[in-house]
Design a protein around this motif. Structure first.
Motif, PDB file in Angstrom:
ATOM      1  N   LEU A 279     -21.342 124.519   2.449  1.00  0.00           N
ATOM      2  CA  LEU A 279     -22.188 123.365   2.737  1.00  0.00           C
ATOM      3  C   LEU A 279     -22.987 122.945   1.512  1.00  0.00           C
ATOM      4  CD1 LEU A 279     -23.496 124.166   6.339  1.00  0.00           C
ATOM      5  CD2 LEU A 279     -21.934 122.319   5.668  1.00  0.00           C
ATOM      6  N   THR A 280     -23.435 123.937   0.738  1.00  0.00           N
ATOM      7  CA  THR A 280     -24.161 123.595  -0.485  1.00  0.00           C
ATOM      8  C   THR A 280     -23.299 123.724  -1.734  1.00  0.00           C
ATOM      9  OG1 THR A 280     -25.101 125.841  -0.369  1.00  0.00           O
ATOM     10  CG2 THR A 280     -26.479 124.014   0.375  1.00  0.00           C
ATOM     11  N   GLU A 281     -22.329 124.645  -1.742  1.00  0.00           N
ATOM     12  CA  GLU A 281     -21.462 124.757  -2.910  1.00  0.00           C
ATOM     13  C   GLU A 281     -20.668 123.472  -3.129  1.00  0.00           C
ATOM     14  OE1 GLU A 281     -19.044 128.119  -2.071  1.00  0.00           O
ATOM     15  OE2 GLU A 281     -20.636 129.593  -2.451  1.00  0.00           O
ATOM     16  N   VAL A 282     -20.217 122.852  -2.039  1.00  0.00           N
ATOM     17  CA  VAL A 282     -19.430 121.623  -2.104  1.00  0.00           C
ATOM     18  C   VAL A 282     -20.269 120.420  -1.662  1.00  0.00           C
ATOM     19  CG1 VAL A 282     -17.426 120.403  -1.150  1.00  0.00           C
ATOM     20  CG2 VAL A 282     -17.256 122.849  -1.730  1.00  0.00           C
ATOM     21  N   GLY A 283     -20.948 120.561  -0.532  1.00  0.00           N
ATOM     22  CA  GLY A 283     -21.601 119.416   0.101  1.00  0.00           C
ATOM     23  C   GLY A 283     -22.890 118.969  -0.546  1.00  0.00           C
ATOM     24  N   ALA A 284     -23.473 119.779  -1.443  1.00  0.00           N
ATOM     25  CA  ALA A 284     -24.778 119.440  -2.012  1.00  0.00           C
ATOM     26  C   ALA A 284     -24.692 118.553  -3.243  1.00  0.00           C
ATOM     27  CB  ALA A 284     -25.550 120.714  -2.365  1.00  0.00           C
ATOM     28  N   TRP A 285     -23.472 118.200  -3.669  1.00  0.00           N
ATOM     29  CA  TRP A 285     -23.415 117.322  -4.846  1.00  0.00           C
ATOM     30  C   TRP A 285     -22.223 116.369  -4.723  1.00  0.00           C
ATOM     31  CZ3 TRP A 285     -19.508 117.047  -8.562  1.00  0.00           C
ATOM     32  CH2 TRP A 285     -18.501 118.035  -8.453  1.00  0.00           C
ATOM     33  N   ARG A 286     -22.390 115.207  -5.357  1.00  0.00           N
ATOM     34  CA  ARG A 286     -21.331 114.212  -5.421  1.00  0.00           C
ATOM     35  C   ARG A 286     -21.066 113.882  -6.885  1.00  0.00           C
ATOM     36  NH1 ARG A 286     -25.924 111.538  -3.305  1.00  0.00           N
ATOM     37  NH2 ARG A 286     -26.775 109.947  -4.706  1.00  0.00           N
TER      38      ARG A 286
END
Length: 463
Positions: free
Chosen positions: A154-161
């Protein structure tokens, strides 16, 4: 010497008395508590001999302290003491209490992440205006900001664009700059404790089943298996959660983590803007609301959920589409927080002048915000301003959008009518803007943006 006519928000009553108090630096007022005062209420008495505060509770004592701070003058708002000699205070009695029990502000940290230090600063600004709810919008299509150890992607992938849309024109232009960030559990516990010491409750929001593309990018099965990236556009994304049992179990586990970190009575679960919503999506939200309720808390959901299955007792509805949604919520037996888009969305443009940066939404001037008269009555918990951050990519941009309109909103939330716009503008211009200057707030000047506050060539989408 500042007088009682400088106060913002305007207190319930002021009884000026002859003389002044010379309060020595470092001398604190004497504080006592009285159960006879209404919640968050206080009585501030200033005499030549000193300052006395009688408060209903700790929040009331804090509000009295903010009033005393205003009477000292702008230097009292600086991070370090540069004042020389005693504080000169007018003698008199201020008796005060809030109009609404919920006086909130939403800060969207999903679209553009704000560091912990920046959230703490924003909390101080809310406290200075006697606001008492910080609604943190923690997840959206463009980013997931809440660390869940059980689901690390969730944060490894989902926390940045990888990049962000430039302005809002629904075209291909992007800035090419990665953006991201997240909060660890102890960071959020620190924010909660910091806010609580200032009379502010933090309401976290995990938005479902729409506004969920960042989560789907991390765990594609949440969206039915289709692989997507964290969204780089603004607006309403077509990707929504698959309302299956496994997705429901996933979000129940997420909410258990949220409930552990945030001790407040209200937990946000979203429910807004779900393209292609089915009855099963409505049941998905209702089941998560019941999960929050089963843990002894109250779910908070946006007013679209009124169109779906019945929600559990105690659900709080955020009426954002219009005030009619608030009336529907009350009629259905729910408590409501009024936050209509056409009144208190502070990301909306502040004038129709071409220099207004990234002009989106309606024109909502300082006078418009000050002139709002929210309906009160049974079931209305209070009001909330919204600071959505698609186009607010820095603290400076947040300051510009929020202030001084949030000062006007604070008066609407705290003080009863009648409204006196000329009097408010005088207090704001002559006394409150210098306080914001002392706090380092880069607000929008009353005459329009300064050159470095403009965004030439960056398109918006005005209404």
């Amino acid at each position: 010497m500042p007088g009682f006519g400088t106060l913002l928000p305007r207190p319930v009553s002021v009884e000026p008395r002859p003389g002044e108090c010379l309060l020595a630096p470092g001398r604190e007022p004497e504080v006592s508590f009285s159960p006879e005062l209404p919640a968050e209420g206080y009585r501030l008495e200033i005499t030549p001999d000193g300052v006395w505060i009688t408060a209903a509770d700790a929040a009331g004592a804090h509000h009295a302290g903010q009033t005393l701070r205003q009477l000292k003058g702008p230097d009292a708002f600086r991070a370090a003491d540069i004042h020389s000699g005693p504080w000169r205070l007018p003698c008199g009695v201020v008796t005060d209490r809030p109009r609404f029990g919920w006086r909130g502000c939403l800060l969207d940290v999903a679209r553009h992440f704000r560091t912990k230090a920046e959230v703490l600063r924003f909390t101080d600004l809310l406290a200075a205006h006697k606001l008492n709810v910080l609604h943190l919008h923690l997840t959206d299509d463009q980013g997931w900001r809440f660390d869940v150890p059980r689901f690390p992607r969730l944060t490894e992938v989902g926390a940045w664009r990888r990049e962000s849309m430039v302005g809002r024109h629904d075209g291909p232009e992007r800035d090419g700059r990665p953006h991201g960030g997240c909060y660890r559990a102890d960071d959020l516990r620190e924010i909660v404790a910091y806010a609580g010491a200032r009379g502010i409750t933090v309401v976290p929001e995990i938005d479902v089943p729409g506004h969920s593309r960042a989560a789907i990018a991390a765990y594609p099965e949440l969206g039915g298996g289709r692989r997507v990236d964290v969204w780089t556009s603004w607006g309403v994304c077509e990707d929504v959660l698959d309302p299956s049992k496994s997705t429901l179990d996933f979000y129940r586990a997420v909410l258990d983590e949220v409930l552990d970190v945030f001790p407040g009575p209200v937990i946000g679960i979203g429910g807004d803007e779900v393209p292609g919503a089915t009855p099963e999506h409505g049941r998905f939200v209702a089941r998560l609301a019941e999960h929050v309720r089963s843990r002894g808390r109250r779910p908070f959901a946006w007013d679209e959920v009124l169109d779906g299955p019945a929600l559990p007792p105690g659900t709080v509805i955020g009426a954002w589409r219009d005030e009619q949604a608030g009336r529907r919520a009350v009629a259905a037996g729910h408590d409501v927080v009024l936050c209509p888009e056409d009144r208190v969305y502070l990301d909306h443009r502040q004038s129709d002048h071409p220099d207004e940066p990234i002009p989106v939404g309606y024109v909502r001037t300082l006078a418009d915000v000050y002139g709002w008269e929210p309906p009160a009555g049974p079931g209305v918990l209070g009001v909330q301003a919204q600071v959505w951050t698609e186009h607010l990519d820095s603290v400076r941009r947040v300051d510009y959008a929020a202030f001084p309109r949030l000062a006007a909103f604070a008066e609407v939330a705290w003080s009863t009518g009648p409204r006196d716009h000329a009097g408010f503008l005088s207090r704001l211009r002559d006394h409150h803007l210098p306080r914001l200057d002392a706090l380092g707030v880069e607000y929008r000047p009353l005459g329009g943006p300064l050159p470095w506050q403009t965004r030439p060539g960056v398109p918006g989408r005005p209404r």
